[in-house]
Design a protein around this motif. Structure first.
Motif, PDB file in Angstrom:
ATOM      1  N   VAL A   6      43.246  33.192  30.398  1.00 26.57           N
ATOM      2  CA  VAL A   6      42.282  33.913  31.235  1.00 26.57           C
ATOM      3  C   VAL A   6      41.653  32.967  32.248  1.00 26.57           C
ATOM      4  N   GLN A   7      41.316  31.756  31.811  1.00 20.67           N
ATOM      5  CA  GLN A   7      40.723  30.785  32.714  1.00 20.67           C
ATOM      6  C   GLN A   7      41.680  30.413  33.837  1.00 20.67           C
ATOM      7  N   LYS A   8      42.960  30.281  33.526  1.00 19.75           N
ATOM      8  CA  LYS A   8      43.940  29.941  34.568  1.00 19.75           C
ATOM      9  C   LYS A   8      44.023  31.043  35.617  1.00 19.75           C
ATOM     10  N   MET A  40      34.665  41.081  47.701  1.00 22.05           N
ATOM     11  CA  MET A  40      35.569  41.780  46.793  1.00 22.05           C
ATOM     12  C   MET A  40      34.976  41.991  45.402  1.00 22.05           C
ATOM     13  N   LEU A  41      34.052  41.121  44.981  1.00 29.11           N
ATOM     14  CA  LEU A  41      33.631  41.123  43.576  1.00 29.11           C
ATOM     15  C   LEU A  41      32.210  41.603  43.341  1.00 29.11           C
ATOM     16  N   THR A  42      31.311  41.494  44.321  1.00 30.28           N
ATOM     17  CA  THR A  42      29.895  41.752  44.044  1.00 30.28           C
ATOM     18  C   THR A  42      29.439  43.159  44.397  1.00 30.28           C
ATOM     19  N   ASP A  43      30.241  43.934  45.079  1.00 28.83           N
ATOM     20  CA  ASP A  43      29.891  45.320  45.398  1.00 28.83           C
ATOM     21  C   ASP A  43      28.558  45.399  46.144  1.00 28.83           C
ATOM     22  N   ARG A  44      28.503  44.715  47.286  1.00 24.65           N
ATOM     23  CA  ARG A  44      27.298  44.735  48.131  1.00 24.65           C
ATOM     24  C   ARG A  44      27.680  45.191  49.538  1.00 24.65           C
ATOM     25  N   PRO A  45      28.119  46.432  49.719  1.00 27.83           N
ATOM     26  CA  PRO A  45      28.569  46.866  51.047  1.00 27.83           C
ATOM     27  C   PRO A  45      27.442  46.907  52.074  1.00 27.83           C
ATOM     28  N   THR A  64      28.215  31.764  36.628  1.00 25.92           N
ATOM     29  CA  THR A  64      28.788  30.934  35.578  1.00 25.92           C
ATOM     30  C   THR A  64      29.705  31.831  34.761  1.00 25.92           C
ATOM     31  N   PHE A  65      30.999  31.655  34.932  1.00 26.26           N
ATOM     32  CA  PHE A  65      31.986  32.439  34.212  1.00 26.26           C
ATOM     33  C   PHE A  65      32.313  31.707  32.906  1.00 26.26           C
ATOM     34  N   VAL A  66      32.053  32.361  31.788  1.00 28.33           N
ATOM     35  CA  VAL A  66      32.277  31.781  30.466  1.00 28.33           C
ATOM     36  C   VAL A  66      33.535  32.412  29.878  1.00 28.33           C
ATOM     37  N   PHE A  67      34.509  31.577  29.521  1.00 23.64           N
ATOM     38  CA  PHE A  67      35.784  32.069  29.009  1.00 23.64           C
ATOM     39  C   PHE A  67      35.848  32.065  27.487  1.00 23.64           C
ATOM     40  N   ASP A  68      35.030  31.265  26.848  1.00 23.06           N
ATOM     41  CA  ASP A  68      34.952  31.240  25.373  1.00 23.06           C
ATOM     42  C   ASP A  68      33.471  31.249  24.998  1.00 23.06           C
ATOM     43  N   PRO A  69      32.856  32.434  24.872  1.00 24.00           N
ATOM     44  CA  PRO A  69      31.405  32.498  24.654  1.00 24.00           C
ATOM     45  C   PRO A  69      30.953  31.785  23.383  1.00 24.00           C
ATOM     46  N   GLU A  70      31.738  31.828  22.313  1.00 22.48           N
ATOM     47  CA  GLU A  70      31.314  31.201  21.065  1.00 22.48           C
ATOM     48  C   GLU A  70      31.186  29.690  21.226  1.00 22.48           C
ATOM     49  N   LYS A  71      32.188  29.051  21.791  1.00 24.44           N
ATOM     50  CA  LYS A  71      32.122  27.605  21.981  1.00 24.44           C
ATOM     51  C   LYS A  71      31.046  27.234  22.999  1.00 24.44           C
ATOM     52  N   TYR A  72      30.892  28.060  24.036  1.00 22.57           N
ATOM     53  CA  TYR A  72      29.879  27.758  25.050  1.00 22.57           C
ATOM     54  C   TYR A  72      28.475  27.844  24.460  1.00 22.57           C
ATOM     55  N   ASP A  73      28.209  28.897  23.675  1.00 23.65           N
ATOM     56  CA  ASP A  73      26.891  29.039  23.066  1.00 23.65           C
ATOM     57  C   ASP A  73      26.640  27.956  22.029  1.00 23.65           C
ATOM     58  N   PHE A 195      39.604  38.720  27.776  1.00 26.05           N
ATOM     59  CA  PHE A 195      40.657  39.692  28.024  1.00 26.05           C
ATOM     60  C   PHE A 195      40.120  41.104  27.782  1.00 26.05           C
ATOM     61  N   GLY A 196      40.255  41.950  28.797  1.00 31.59           N
ATOM     62  CA  GLY A 196      39.735  43.309  28.718  1.00 31.59           C
ATOM     63  C   GLY A 196      38.365  43.497  29.327  1.00 31.59           C
ATOM     64  N   SER A 197      37.714  42.415  29.755  1.00 30.12           N
ATOM     65  CA  SER A 197      36.381  42.544  30.337  1.00 30.12           C
ATOM     66  C   SER A 197      36.458  43.172  31.728  1.00 30.12           C
ATOM     67  N   ARG A 198      35.337  43.752  32.137  1.00 26.39           N
ATOM     68  CA  ARG A 198      35.300  44.450  33.435  1.00 26.39           C
ATOM     69  C   ARG A 198      35.524  43.479  34.588  1.00 26.39           C
ATOM     70  N   ARG A 199      34.939  42.287  34.510  1.00 30.31           N
ATOM     71  CA  ARG A 199      35.059  41.331  35.606  1.00 30.31           C
ATOM     72  C   ARG A 199      36.489  40.829  35.748  1.00 30.31           C
ATOM     73  N   LEU A 200      37.198  40.640  34.625  1.00 32.32           N
ATOM     74  CA  LEU A 200      38.585  40.190  34.716  1.00 32.32           C
ATOM     75  C   LEU A 200      39.455  41.269  35.347  1.00 32.32           C
ATOM     76  N   ARG A 201      39.234  42.514  34.971  1.00 31.14           N
ATOM     77  CA  ARG A 201      39.996  43.597  35.613  1.00 31.14           C
ATOM     78  C   ARG A 201      39.686  43.669  37.104  1.00 31.14           C
ATOM     79  N   GLN A 202      38.440  43.414  37.469  1.00 31.70           N
ATOM     80  CA  GLN A 202      38.069  43.430  38.887  1.00 31.70           C
ATOM     81  C   GLN A 202      38.757  42.297  39.648  1.00 31.70           C
ATOM     82  N   ILE A 203      38.849  41.118  39.046  1.00 32.30           N
ATOM     83  CA  ILE A 203      39.525  39.994  39.695  1.00 32.30           C
ATOM     84  C   ILE A 203      41.007  40.290  39.846  1.00 32.30           C
ATOM     85  N   TRP A 204      41.622  40.868  38.828  1.00 32.04           N
ATOM     86  CA  TRP A 204      43.037  41.236  38.929  1.00 32.04           C
ATOM     87  C   TRP A 204      43.255  42.276  40.031  1.00 32.04           C
TER      88      TRP A 204
END
Length: 386
Positions: A6-8, A40-45, A64-73, A195-204
């Protein structure tokens, strides 16, 4: 997908859109979006419409995009060691103070009071930090100790109410709100991207929209730049078709096919050719493009006929099985509504007929075999002629 995968994907998009990387670790990245990515990502028309109309300098958002919340916290919960910070223990009139002064105020706000002994406040009008003024404040060591360290709750409340960043009437009624982390001119917001988060789907979705049409050239080696004769590049039109085979089940296939606009040759699995090449969006030095013998419209027609002929030779036993299941479902529905349609009340019978027709339509939509072909990615590629 793993957090690393996901990070890649996210990092590839951020680099392609020229975002500013502020901080990066194996589990997160702090980034200031570029104007292109922000739109494209922030929806500020409305904001971007204002920027376009007025010509103002755009202020993009930071995340700050966190890819592994458990390790980050877990890493964020580890307390940061403070150089020379002393141990404070309050119990009655006894205050144990460490040997060194803390490098920065402790989180509860009692750093100034903790560094004082019980007899440090002198004079009848002295007011110990965190305590209340009194005529005998300097002569009563117990009062000084209580004012200096009088429990974590009182010390924290007094320090926050008097010296905190949110001093005011709102802080008195609602408590002190901790300051949100800031870096640079704007607020940095945290978002967990898994994987499956709203922001990742938006980036894709943004990557698919912006990268749908390509125009790339094969990068020549250093030897080609030093030769006297320019290299001939052959134009190729390539399309990645998505074939959807659907009934009550579903299957998708990707066919990446290319056609030479010079000879009309069609090659399947064109992505395997591109994977071994280094491509660039700019025309390289010391090369020339051969003139097209086939127009883009004719090339697209050749690719469409090729994919249709390929699909016509496949096994479609799955479609016959789906039609049999459809017929069985329709017979069950008709048998269920057969008696209900004999209702003597005309209004009820009309409502039942509408329900019966709607149920048959839904079942046909679900079970009827269907094949659809759509282009996902297409592009014009100029490659060295073999």
């Amino acid at each position: 997908m793993t957090p690393r995968q996901v990070q890649k994907h996210v990092m590839d998009y951020l680099e392609a859109t020229e975002c500013q990387i502020i901080e990066k670790s194996p589990v997160h990245v702090t980034v200031k979006l570029s104007p292109r990515a922000d739109q494209m990502l922030t929806d500020r028309p409305y904001y971007w419409g204002f920027v376009e109309r007025t010509g103002a300098e755009p202020q993009t958002l930071s995340f700050t995009f966190v890819f592994d919340p458990e390790k980050y916290d877990a890493a964020a919960s580890v307390p940061t060691p403070r150089g020379g910070a002393g141990l404070i223990a309050a119990g009655g009139n006894n205050v144990a103070v460490g040997y060194g002064a803390p490098a920065s105020p402790p989180p509860w706000g009692g750093g100034a009071a903790a560094s004082q002994g019980p007899n440090d406040a002198k004079g009848p009008g002295a007011r110990p930090p965190g305590g209340n003024p009194g005529p005998d404040a300097g002569s009563n060591p117990g009062a000084n100790a209580g004012g200096a360290a009088g429990g974590p709750i009182s010390a924290a409340g007094n320090a926050a109410a008097n010296n905190g960043p949110n001093d005011g009437i709102l802080a008195r009624y609602f408590g002190v709100t901790p300051m949100l982390p800031r870096l640079g001119p704007g607020l940095i917001r945290r978002e967990d991207i898994t994987f499956g988060s709203r922001r990742l789907r938006q980036i894709w979705s943004a990557a698919q929209t912006e990268g749908k049409c390509l125009h790339l050239f094969e990068a020549p080696g250093n030897l080609q730049r030093m030769t006297l004769f320019s290299a001939a590049y052959e134009p190729w039109l390539a399309v990645c078709f998505k074939v959807e085979l659907s009934c009550d089940l579903r299957r998708e296939e990707l066919h990446f096919t290319g056609v030479s606009l010079l000879t009309g040759e069609v090659r399947e699995n064109f992505s395997s050719i591109l994977d071994s090449l280094e491509l660039t969006p700019r025309l390289p030095e010391n090369v020339h493009i051969q003139p097209y013998e086939i127009s883009l419209a004719s090339g697209a027609g050749l690719l469409e006929r090729h994919i249709l002929s390929k699909l016509s030779g496949q096994d479609y036993s799955w479609a016959e099985a789906a039609r049999r299941r459809l017929q069985e479902e329709l017979e069950i529905i008709d048998a269920y509504y057969e008696e209900l349609l004999k209702e003597p009340d005309e209004e009820k019978r009309f409502a039942t007929q509408e329900q019966h027709a709607s149920r048959r339509k839904e079942t046909i939509w679900q079970y009827e075999p269907n094949i659809s072909v759509s282009p996902v990615v297409y592009g014009l590629f100029h490659l060295r002629r073999q």
